[in-house]
Every structure is written in C-alpha cells, then in structure tokens.
Design an enzyme around this catalytic site. Structure first.
Site, PDB file in Angstrom:
ATOM      1  CG  ASP A  67      -0.339  -0.521   2.484  1.00 60.76           C
ATOM      2  OD1 ASP A  67       0.900  -0.536   2.581  1.00 60.76           O
ATOM      3  OD2 ASP A  67      -1.081  -0.906   3.397  1.00 60.76           O
ATOM      4  CG  ASN A 136      -8.917  -1.492  11.829  1.00 62.71           C
ATOM      5  OD1 ASN A 136      -7.925  -2.133  11.457  1.00 62.71           O
ATOM      6  ND2 ASN A 136      -9.350  -0.420  11.183  1.00 62.71           N
ATOM      7  CG  HIS A 138      -5.927  -2.250   8.743  1.00 65.93           C
ATOM      8  ND1 HIS A 138      -5.977  -0.876   8.930  1.00 65.93           N
ATOM      9  CD2 HIS A 138      -4.634  -2.583   9.010  1.00 65.93           C
ATOM     10  CE1 HIS A 138      -4.786  -0.431   9.272  1.00 65.93           C
ATOM     11  NE2 HIS A 138      -3.950  -1.443   9.330  1.00 65.93           N
ATOM     12  CD  GLU A 143      -8.717   0.924   7.483  1.00 69.56           C
ATOM     13  OE1 GLU A 143      -8.646   0.001   8.312  1.00 69.56           O
ATOM     14  OE2 GLU A 143      -8.065   1.973   7.597  1.00 69.56           O
TER      15      GLU A 143
HETATM   16  C1  F6R Z   1       1.387  -1.443   6.116  1.00 71.20           C
HETATM   17  C2  F6R Z   1       0.118  -2.154   6.215  1.00 71.20           C
HETATM   18  C3  F6R Z   1      -0.701  -2.129   7.467  1.00 71.20           C
HETATM   19  C4  F6R Z   1       0.119  -2.400   8.718  1.00 71.20           C
HETATM   20  C5  F6R Z   1      -0.757  -2.313   9.961  1.00 71.20           C
HETATM   21  C6  F6R Z   1       0.053  -2.493  11.228  1.00 71.20           C
HETATM   22  O1  F6R Z   1       1.949  -1.608   4.852  1.00 71.20           O
HETATM   23  O2  F6R Z   1      -0.280  -2.719   5.277  1.00 71.20           O
HETATM   24  O3  F6R Z   1      -1.729  -3.081   7.363  1.00 71.20           O
HETATM   25  O4  F6R Z   1       0.697  -3.668   8.624  1.00 71.20           O
HETATM   26  O5  F6R Z   1      -1.392  -1.084  10.011  1.00 71.20           O
HETATM   27  O6  F6R Z   1       0.916  -1.424  11.382  1.00 71.20           O
HETATM   28  P1  F6R Z   1       2.057  -1.431  12.491  1.00 71.20           P
HETATM   29  O7  F6R Z   1       2.996  -2.540  12.090  1.00 71.20           O
HETATM   30  O8  F6R Z   1       2.711  -0.095  12.397  1.00 71.20           O
HETATM   31  O9  F6R Z   1       1.398  -1.713  13.785  1.00 71.20           O
END
Ligand code: F6R
Length: 244
Positions: A67, A136, A138, A143
């Site tokens: 992403d 959440n 995701h 989301e």
């Molecule tokens: C990032 C991504 C997100 C993160 C998630 C956890 O490329 O795709 O899904 O993996 O938001 O983020 P952290 O690791 O910062 O807790």
C-alpha cells in the site's frame, strides 16, 4: 494455519526473516509482497544482517508493496516509498527496477490500481506475502467492511487507522485520508502468507482474525481460508489465544 508464538519482538522478527531468507535461497527470483509499519522493521533489520553477513542475495528478487498513501510525495518521510527505501531497500542488493510500490500521486488512481494487479500477474504472482495487522484487523489498508472480492483499489482510511498512524505525523490532521491498497483478493492470491503481530494492542485483532467468524468486519479473518499462512506472534499478541 500455523501459529508460532515467540518470546519477544526480536524472536518474532528473526523467525519471519528465516522464512523469507529460506524462500529466497530456494527461489532466488522470488516475488515478495511487503508491508510497512512498525511490525516488520525488525524482520527487515534481520534480513539486512543476513544479507551483509551471510550474503543473502536479493539481486533477482522482485517486490510489490501492499500500500501507499494518496497525495504525499515519495520523498516525504511518511510515504511508504521513503520507509521502504530507508529501512530496507537501500541496505540490500535488490534492483531498483524490481521494486514496485503503488503510486499515490497519479492523476488516474483507478488506472494505477488496475495496472498494479496486472503487473503482479504478469510477473508471475506473489510467492510470499508479509502482512502486519491493524488494531481493527485490517490487512494492507483493507479496513473493516471491505469487499473480499476487491483487488488493488483506492481506500478511505478508518478513523482508528488515522489515529494509530498519527504517531508518525506532526498531527492527526496531517495523516492522509486515502490510500491505495492491494485488495483482499490480491493478497489471497499469494502462494504463501506470513502474518506478523506483536504487542498487547494487537491481541484482540489476532484472536478475531484466527478464531472469529470470517466476515468483512474482520478483514484478516479471510486468511482462515488461505492454504498456506504462518502467523508469527510475540507473547503479548498471543495473550487471548486458547492454549495449545
Ligand atoms: C502497512 C500495512 C498495514 C500495517 C498495519 C500495522 O503496509 O499494510 O496493514 O501492517 O497497520 O501497522 P504497524 O505494524 O505499524 O502496527
């Protein structure tokens, strides 16, 4: 689904790095799906160490990131382009032309999304996808209430995600509201998946993803239907899982 519970963030990172290194050793031209965020940083550090000390060769590896925010420059320290280059790519011998990250600065975002999925297919599909998980549940920026059929697409970030990511920005108002993300279908097409999580604040999301109903409200729950997922956790993220 294999679930590995480790004692610490460092052990979780090393365990994930071993799987990635093994994948590259057996198939030097592997196609990796990569994540940003705090979770995989330790894994990237370990892979850099293995590259420098043991010569793990990334020269034929191709990577596709999950992403990118829409509307911030690649040179912005909060962009995922910047993160990947700074934390990983510039320390290994991956070729620039083999690095793919969605471009959130294109005029025609829809076309960029379509092109991204087509390119993944054209290169042969993702061999090993690394995932983190949001509070959440995701994955990527898919989301809650995402469409399980979606391929790479433009997403509106959840308030919870914006609040969680605000720690990297000067204020919450500076966090972009939109992003491009590989869709659930893109992720599910990967041949192997590693899902990483550490810390207590991920425990509920991990429980819901692994043991809850498979439903769009819990995007990561779709991984229960994937044939080759390894979940690697530290102790804290595993606190709500039933004892094995
Ligand atoms: C990032 C991504 C997100 C993160 C998630 C956890 O490329 O795709 O899904 O993996 O938001 O983020 P952290 O690791 O910062 O807790």
């Amino acid at each position: 689904m294999r679930v590995i519970v480790t004692n610490s963030y460092e052990e979780m990172s090393a365990s994930a790095a071993r799987i990635v290194a093994g994948q590259i050793y057996l198939k030097p031209n592997s196609i990796l799906g990569l994540a940003t965020g705090s979770t995989p940083e330790g894994m990237y550090n370990e892979l850099i160490r293995v590259h420098k000390e043991v010569g793990l060769d990334f020269s034929q590896v191709i990577s596709f990131n999950l992403d990118e925010y829409i509307g911030i420059k690649d040179s912005d320290p909060n962009s995922y382009h910047y993160f990947m280059n700074n934390k990983f790519f510039k320390h290994i011998n991956i070729k620039k032309e083999n690095i793919f990250i969605p471009n959130g600065n294109m005029q025609n975002i829809e076309q960029e999304c379509k092109k991204y999925d087509a390119l993944i297919e054209q290169k042969g599909g993702i061999d090993l996808q690394i995932l983190g998980i949001g509070n959440n549940a995701h994955i990527g920026f898919n989301e809650p209430d995402v469409k399980f059929e979606a391929i790479t697409h433009k997403v509106k970030l959840d308030e919870e995600t914006i609040a969680a990511n605000a720690r990297f920005f000067a204020s919450k108002d500076e966090v972009p509201q939109y992003a491009i993300s590989m869709g659930i279908k893109t992720i599910m097409r990967s041949r192997r998946v590693i899902l990483l999580a550490n810390g207590k604040n991920k425990a509920q999301a991990i429980y819901n993803a692994l043991y809850g109903p498979i439903r769009p409200a819990t995007p990561a729950s779709i991984l229960q239907l994937h044939q080759d997922v390894t979940v690697i956790l530290d102790k804290q993220a595993a606190t709500l899982l039933p004892p094995v």
